[in-house]
Design a protein around this motif. Structure first.
Motif, PDB file in Angstrom:
ATOM      1  N   GLU A  18      -6.846   5.281  -0.552  1.00  0.00           N
ATOM      2  CA  GLU A  18      -5.869   5.288   0.540  1.00  0.00           C
ATOM      3  C   GLU A  18      -5.476   6.701   0.962  1.00  0.00           C
ATOM      4  OE1 GLU A  18      -2.598   2.285   0.393  1.00  0.00           O
ATOM      5  OE2 GLU A  18      -3.310   2.067  -1.673  1.00  0.00           O
ATOM      6  N   VAL A  19      -5.563   7.638   0.038  1.00  0.00           N
ATOM      7  CA  VAL A  19      -5.124   9.003   0.302  1.00  0.00           C
ATOM      8  C   VAL A  19      -6.292   9.942   0.059  1.00  0.00           C
ATOM      9  CG1 VAL A  19      -3.588  10.868  -0.458  1.00  0.00           C
ATOM     10  CG2 VAL A  19      -2.725   8.528  -0.280  1.00  0.00           C
ATOM     11  N   ARG A  20      -6.436  10.907   0.940  1.00  0.00           N
ATOM     12  CA  ARG A  20      -7.549  11.849   0.838  1.00  0.00           C
ATOM     13  C   ARG A  20      -7.437  12.708  -0.414  1.00  0.00           C
ATOM     14  NH1 ARG A  20      -7.077  15.698   5.891  1.00  0.00           N
ATOM     15  NH2 ARG A  20      -6.934  13.665   6.893  1.00  0.00           N
ATOM     16  N   GLU A  59      -1.731   9.865  -6.852  1.00  0.00           N
ATOM     17  CA  GLU A  59      -3.000   9.798  -7.571  1.00  0.00           C
ATOM     18  C   GLU A  59      -3.538   8.367  -7.612  1.00  0.00           C
ATOM     19  OE1 GLU A  59      -4.958  11.625 -11.654  1.00  0.00           O
ATOM     20  OE2 GLU A  59      -2.778  11.472 -11.450  1.00  0.00           O
ATOM     21  N   ALA A  60      -2.639   7.409  -7.811  1.00  0.00           N
ATOM     22  CA  ALA A  60      -3.063   6.011  -7.813  1.00  0.00           C
ATOM     23  C   ALA A  60      -3.605   5.608  -6.444  1.00  0.00           C
ATOM     24  CB  ALA A  60      -1.891   5.107  -8.211  1.00  0.00           C
ATOM     25  N   ALA A  61      -2.938   6.065  -5.382  1.00  0.00           N
ATOM     26  CA  ALA A  61      -3.404   5.758  -4.024  1.00  0.00           C
ATOM     27  C   ALA A  61      -4.744   6.423  -3.744  1.00  0.00           C
ATOM     28  CB  ALA A  61      -2.362   6.202  -2.997  1.00  0.00           C
ATOM     29  N   GLN A  62      -4.941   7.616  -4.293  1.00  0.00           N
ATOM     30  CA  GLN A  62      -6.247   8.270  -4.154  1.00  0.00           C
ATOM     31  C   GLN A  62      -7.329   7.442  -4.840  1.00  0.00           C
ATOM     32  OE1 GLN A  62      -5.096  12.094  -5.830  1.00  0.00           O
ATOM     33  NE2 GLN A  62      -5.240  13.086  -3.815  1.00  0.00           N
ATOM     34  N   GLY A  63      -6.997   6.872  -5.994  1.00  0.00           N
ATOM     35  CA  GLY A  63      -7.952   6.026  -6.688  1.00  0.00           C
ATOM     36  C   GLY A  63      -8.314   4.772  -5.917  1.00  0.00           C
ATOM     37  N   ALA A  66       5.681   9.094   9.745  1.00  0.00           N
ATOM     38  CA  ALA A  66       4.625   9.018  10.756  1.00  0.00           C
ATOM     39  C   ALA A  66       3.704  10.228  10.697  1.00  0.00           C
ATOM     40  CB  ALA A  66       5.243   8.886  12.144  1.00  0.00           C
ATOM     41  N   THR A  67       4.274  11.413  10.627  1.00  0.00           N
ATOM     42  CA  THR A  67       3.449  12.624  10.607  1.00  0.00           C
ATOM     43  C   THR A  67       2.792  12.838   9.246  1.00  0.00           C
ATOM     44  OG1 THR A  67       5.420  13.945  10.125  1.00  0.00           O
ATOM     45  CG2 THR A  67       4.779  13.743  12.416  1.00  0.00           C
ATOM     46  N   PRO A 127       0.809  -1.220   0.000  1.00  0.00           N
ATOM     47  CA  PRO A 127       0.000   0.000   0.000  1.00  0.00           C
ATOM     48  C   PRO A 127       0.844   1.273   0.000  1.00  0.00           C
ATOM     49  CG  PRO A 127       0.065  -0.927   2.186  1.00  0.00           C
ATOM     50  CD  PRO A 127       0.747  -1.935   1.284  1.00  0.00           C
ATOM     51  N   PHE A 128       0.148   2.407  -0.046  1.00  0.00           N
ATOM     52  CA  PHE A 128       0.831   3.688  -0.170  1.00  0.00           C
ATOM     53  C   PHE A 128       1.782   3.940   0.991  1.00  0.00           C
ATOM     54  CE2 PHE A 128       1.057   8.344   0.282  1.00  0.00           C
ATOM     55  CZ  PHE A 128       1.566   8.655  -0.969  1.00  0.00           C
ATOM     56  N   SER A 129       1.414   3.535   2.194  1.00  0.00           N
ATOM     57  CA  SER A 129       2.285   3.750   3.349  1.00  0.00           C
ATOM     58  C   SER A 129       3.618   3.032   3.171  1.00  0.00           C
ATOM     59  CB  SER A 129       1.597   3.270   4.630  1.00  0.00           C
ATOM     60  OG  SER A 129       1.264   1.895   4.533  1.00  0.00           O
ATOM     61  N   VAL A 130       3.586   1.845   2.541  1.00  0.00           N
ATOM     62  CA  VAL A 130       4.824   1.098   2.286  1.00  0.00           C
ATOM     63  C   VAL A 130       5.636   1.786   1.195  1.00  0.00           C
ATOM     64  CG1 VAL A 130       5.782  -1.125   1.593  1.00  0.00           C
ATOM     65  CG2 VAL A 130       3.734  -1.043   3.018  1.00  0.00           C
TER      66      VAL A 130
END
Length: 210
Positions: free
Chosen positions: A151-153, A144-148, A197-198, A85-88
């Motif tokens: 995962e991301v606001r 943008e992919a993570a938003q799709g 983290a932040t 995922p995006f966090s990784v």
């Protein structure tokens, strides 16, 4: 018979030797103070031979970015691509960036471009076109992919990309400008941990009350 292949190997190695020497001289002295004769000397060539490969200092600097710096940044992209995922992804990308910032010659060249951009705008333009913008576009694409994927606001992916890499630009400038005069050094791996983290709390968490 033995001299022919040896000579050919030497000739084929010259462009890389010139670029490495130019990286060293540009990093140490900046663009304005760098001299082609010193670059030639460090590469083990005559100045006349250097001119056979690069006619001007500007042309040589462009080659340094295109053939030395941009591929290094390209490796960061390739090693972080398709990590979900995006966090990784964010952590993997920033750790790669931290490694290059600590051990490579990207940092002094970046500082040089920033310092001399008004005097030599073509340097900044080439750095932007070949290194900075492709990197930011890559990160924005991942955002943008993570938003799709949810995962991301919502928000501008390019501005998010600037937020992601911003602390490392400051870390690079701090390392190149203030550490040499006695300031404490930046531990880039710790910066990654704290920044991730932040950052993720803002990108993926709840709205912060104003």
């Amino acid at each position: 018979m033995s001299e022919g292949p040896k000579f050919r190997r030497r000739k084929e190695a010259r462009p890389a030797e010139i670029l490495n020497a130019a990286l060293d001289v540009f990093s140490e002295k900046g663009f304005a103070a760098a001299r082609l004769d010193e670059i030639a000397k460090r590469a083990g060539l005559s100045k006349g031979t250097l001119y056979l490969y690069y006619a001007t200092k500007e042309e040589l600097f462009s080659a340094v970015i295109t053939q030395a710096i941009a591929p290094d940044l390209g490796r960061i992209r390739s090693e972080a691509t398709a990590v979900v995922p995006f966090s990784v992804f964010v952590r993997a990308f920033l750790l790669q960036l931290a490694t290059r910032a600590r051990s490579g010659r990207i940092a002094p060249i970046a500082k040089m471009v920033i310092a001399e951009s008004r005097t030599f705008p073509d340097l900044a333009r080439h750095w932007h076109d070949q290194a900075v913008r492709p990197m930011l576009d890559f990160v924005a694409g991942e955002v943008e992919a993570a938003q799709g994927r949810g995962e991301v606001r919502p928000g501008d992916p390019f501005l998010y990309a600037l937020q992601i890499v911003g602390p490392f630009i400051l870390g690079i400038l701090w390392t190149e400008t203030f550490v040499p005069i006695g300031a404490e050094s930046v531990e880039f791996e710790r910066l990654v941990d704290q920044h991730v983290a932040t950052l993720l709390a803002g990108l993926m968490g709840t709205e912060i009350a104003s």
